[in-house]
Write a protein that holds these residues in place. Structure first.
Motif, PDB file in Angstrom:
ATOM      1  N   ARG A 192       0.711  -1.324  -0.041  1.00 34.28           N
ATOM      2  CA  ARG A 192      -0.205   0.047   0.102  1.00 34.28           C
ATOM      3  C   ARG A 192       0.848   1.260   0.086  1.00 34.28           C
ATOM      4  O   ARG A 192       0.307   2.288  -0.162  1.00 34.28           O
ATOM      5  CB  ARG A 192      -0.967   0.055   1.111  1.00 34.28           C
ATOM      6  CG  ARG A 192      -2.083  -1.053   0.834  1.00 34.28           C
ATOM      7  CD  ARG A 192      -2.991  -1.293   2.107  1.00 34.28           C
ATOM      8  NE  ARG A 192      -2.261  -2.061   2.935  1.00 34.28           N
ATOM      9  CZ  ARG A 192      -2.629  -3.007   3.737  1.00 34.28           C
ATOM     10  NH1 ARG A 192      -4.232  -3.174   3.954  1.00 34.28           N
ATOM     11  NH2 ARG A 192      -2.060  -3.743   4.668  1.00 34.28           N
ATOM     12  N   ASP A 193       2.245   1.159   0.163  1.00 35.05           N
ATOM     13  CA  ASP A 193       2.986   2.287   0.180  1.00 35.05           C
ATOM     14  C   ASP A 193       3.385   2.671  -1.456  1.00 35.05           C
ATOM     15  O   ASP A 193       3.719   3.872  -1.609  1.00 35.05           O
ATOM     16  CB  ASP A 193       4.425   2.060   0.752  1.00 35.05           C
ATOM     17  CG  ASP A 193       4.436   1.994   2.475  1.00 35.05           C
ATOM     18  OD1 ASP A 193       3.341   2.496   2.837  1.00 35.05           O
ATOM     19  OD2 ASP A 193       5.186   1.972   2.859  1.00 35.05           O
ATOM     20  N   PHE A 194       3.163   1.567  -2.234  1.00 38.50           N
ATOM     21  CA  PHE A 194       3.527   1.834  -3.575  1.00 38.50           C
ATOM     22  C   PHE A 194       2.616   2.480  -4.456  1.00 38.50           C
ATOM     23  O   PHE A 194       1.565   2.002  -4.390  1.00 38.50           O
ATOM     24  CB  PHE A 194       4.166   0.478  -4.061  1.00 38.50           C
ATOM     25  CG  PHE A 194       5.593   0.130  -3.669  1.00 38.50           C
ATOM     26  CD1 PHE A 194       6.588   0.343  -4.407  1.00 38.50           C
ATOM     27  CD2 PHE A 194       5.544  -0.644  -2.506  1.00 38.50           C
ATOM     28  CE1 PHE A 194       7.969  -0.032  -4.020  1.00 38.50           C
ATOM     29  CE2 PHE A 194       6.788  -0.973  -2.183  1.00 38.50           C
ATOM     30  CZ  PHE A 194       8.063  -0.860  -2.754  1.00 38.50           C
ATOM     31  N   THR A 195       3.155   3.148  -5.464  1.00 34.19           N
ATOM     32  CA  THR A 195       2.496   3.628  -6.645  1.00 34.19           C
ATOM     33  C   THR A 195       3.279   2.867  -7.827  1.00 34.19           C
ATOM     34  O   THR A 195       4.506   2.953  -7.958  1.00 34.19           O
ATOM     35  CB  THR A 195       2.420   5.102  -6.595  1.00 34.19           C
ATOM     36  OG1 THR A 195       1.745   5.547  -5.404  1.00 34.19           O
ATOM     37  CG2 THR A 195       1.908   5.849  -8.052  1.00 34.19           C
ATOM     38  N   VAL A 196       2.578   2.513  -9.090  1.00 36.94           N
ATOM     39  CA  VAL A 196       3.016   2.192 -10.032  1.00 36.94           C
ATOM     40  C   VAL A 196       2.837   3.106 -11.399  1.00 36.94           C
ATOM     41  O   VAL A 196       1.733   3.679 -11.248  1.00 36.94           O
ATOM     42  CB  VAL A 196       2.707   0.619 -10.299  1.00 36.94           C
ATOM     43  CG1 VAL A 196       3.109  -0.170  -9.234  1.00 36.94           C
ATOM     44  CG2 VAL A 196       1.349   0.532 -10.689  1.00 36.94           C
ATOM     45  N   ALA A 197       3.652   3.078 -12.458  1.00 43.45           N
ATOM     46  CA  ALA A 197       3.419   3.536 -13.632  1.00 43.45           C
ATOM     47  C   ALA A 197       3.360   2.421 -14.490  1.00 43.45           C
ATOM     48  O   ALA A 197       3.898   1.549 -14.581  1.00 43.45           O
ATOM     49  CB  ALA A 197       4.355   4.260 -13.835  1.00 43.45           C
ATOM     50  N   ALA A 227      12.004   2.535 -20.468  1.00 46.78           N
ATOM     51  CA  ALA A 227      10.815   3.503 -20.302  1.00 46.78           C
ATOM     52  C   ALA A 227      11.429   4.876 -19.708  1.00 46.78           C
ATOM     53  O   ALA A 227      10.641   5.778 -19.594  1.00 46.78           O
ATOM     54  CB  ALA A 227       9.931   2.998 -19.259  1.00 46.78           C
ATOM     55  N   LYS A 228      12.733   4.963 -19.403  1.00 44.83           N
ATOM     56  CA  LYS A 228      13.200   6.266 -18.871  1.00 44.83           C
ATOM     57  C   LYS A 228      13.050   7.353 -20.149  1.00 44.83           C
ATOM     58  O   LYS A 228      13.025   7.112 -21.229  1.00 44.83           O
ATOM     59  CB  LYS A 228      14.762   5.971 -18.855  1.00 44.83           C
ATOM     60  CG  LYS A 228      15.021   5.398 -17.524  1.00 44.83           C
ATOM     61  CD  LYS A 228      16.440   5.353 -17.215  1.00 44.83           C
ATOM     62  CE  LYS A 228      16.724   4.524 -15.709  1.00 44.83           C
ATOM     63  NZ  LYS A 228      18.172   4.414 -15.618  1.00 44.83           N
ATOM     64  N   GLY A 229      13.014   8.576 -19.485  1.00 50.57           N
ATOM     65  CA  GLY A 229      12.889   9.862 -20.308  1.00 50.57           C
ATOM     66  C   GLY A 229      11.627  10.101 -20.778  1.00 50.57           C
ATOM     67  O   GLY A 229      11.497  10.744 -21.743  1.00 50.57           O
ATOM     68  N   GLN A 230      10.553   9.451 -20.313  1.00 48.16           N
ATOM     69  CA  GLN A 230       9.104   9.513 -20.984  1.00 48.16           C
ATOM     70  C   GLN A 230       8.200  10.342 -19.827  1.00 48.16           C
ATOM     71  O   GLN A 230       6.997  10.181 -20.003  1.00 48.16           O
ATOM     72  CB  GLN A 230       8.721   8.367 -21.444  1.00 48.16           C
ATOM     73  CG  GLN A 230       9.424   7.881 -22.676  1.00 48.16           C
ATOM     74  CD  GLN A 230       8.851   6.432 -22.848  1.00 48.16           C
ATOM     75  OE1 GLN A 230       8.043   5.829 -22.553  1.00 48.16           O
ATOM     76  NE2 GLN A 230       9.887   5.463 -23.312  1.00 48.16           N
TER      77      GLN A 230
END
Ligand SMILES: CC(=O)SCCNC(=O)CCNC(=O)[C@H](O)C(C)(C)COP(=O)(O)OP(=O)(O)OC[C@H]1O[C@@H](n2cnc3c(N)ncnc32)[C@H](O)[C@@H]1OP(=O)(O)O
Length: 173
Positions: free
Chosen positions: A40-45, A77-80
């Motif tokens: 529950r601490d985590f957020t995902v993209a 996925a970096k830089g987006q």
């Protein structure tokens, strides 16, 4: 791209991505059980088609302090903009909880300056972080991370007193 709170089904992706960067100390190693317990601490993209892109976590110490942890985006996925979206979501979450100060430890302070984080010269000013993580960290006495905070660093701590945190990191002998 969608940024959302993590579900238990995300734990394997989080575990693999976080630990892929733990070998050189970029991120603290996390065991799978710890990730599940703290999901529950985590957020995902994730991409519009639902592919996992990255994650970040907000740990709540109390009304005085929260900590941004484990922000990481998959290399491809970096830089987006995923890193920025994850961090903004975690900061909004801290605001929702009315937390006065958000801290973090990092080797890439430049990334965090633009979001209002400033360097905390004396890590002992964040005793809760020292009790939670530093005392178990193999690099306690040769820490190469920069402590940062957004908002006024609190004068209180809840995991233990500052004086003992100082002794722990051998700043006072
Ligand atoms: C508290 C902690 O979690 S510390 C650990 C931080 N995480 C890591 O070191 C893991 C390895 N790095 C990563 O996973 C990624 O590079 C992240 C999370 C740092 C950045 O994620 P990205 O999705 O690439 O960032 P994003 O595309 O949102 O970039 C936002 C801005 O930050 C800048 N930026 C990205 N990486 C860095 C960096 N390492 N240092 C300084 N600025 C950076 C970008 O150039 C961009 O600037 P712009 O808006 O002017 O174009």
């Amino acid at each position: 791209m969608l940024v959302r709170k993590a579900r238990l089904q995300d734990a394997t992706n989080i575990y693999e991505l976080v630990n892929s960067l733990s070998h050189d100390g970029t991120l603290l190693r996390r065991v799978f059980a710890e990730i599940c317990e703290n999901i529950r601490d985590f957020t995902v993209a994730e991409s519009d088609s639902g592919v996992f892109l990255g994650c970040g976590a907000l740990h709540l110490y109390g009304p005085h302090l929260a900590e941004v942890r484990s922000i990481v985006v998959k290399p491809e996925a970096k830089g987006q903009g995923a890193g920025a979206k994850l961090l903004n979501a975690l900061l909004e979450e801290a605001d929702d909880h009315g937390v006065g100060c958000v801290c973090l430890f990092t080797r890439i302070p430049d990334f965090f300056f633009r979001y209002g984080f400033r360097v905390v010269e004396d890590k002992v000013a964040l005793p809760d972080k020292i009790y939670k993580d530093c005392q178990n960290c193999p690099r306690l006495y040769r820490c190469d991370e920069v402590a940062m905070a957004r908002g006024l660093v609190p004068k209180v701590s809840i995991l233990g007193p500052r004086i003992e945190a100082e002794q722990l990191v051998r700043l006072t002998g």
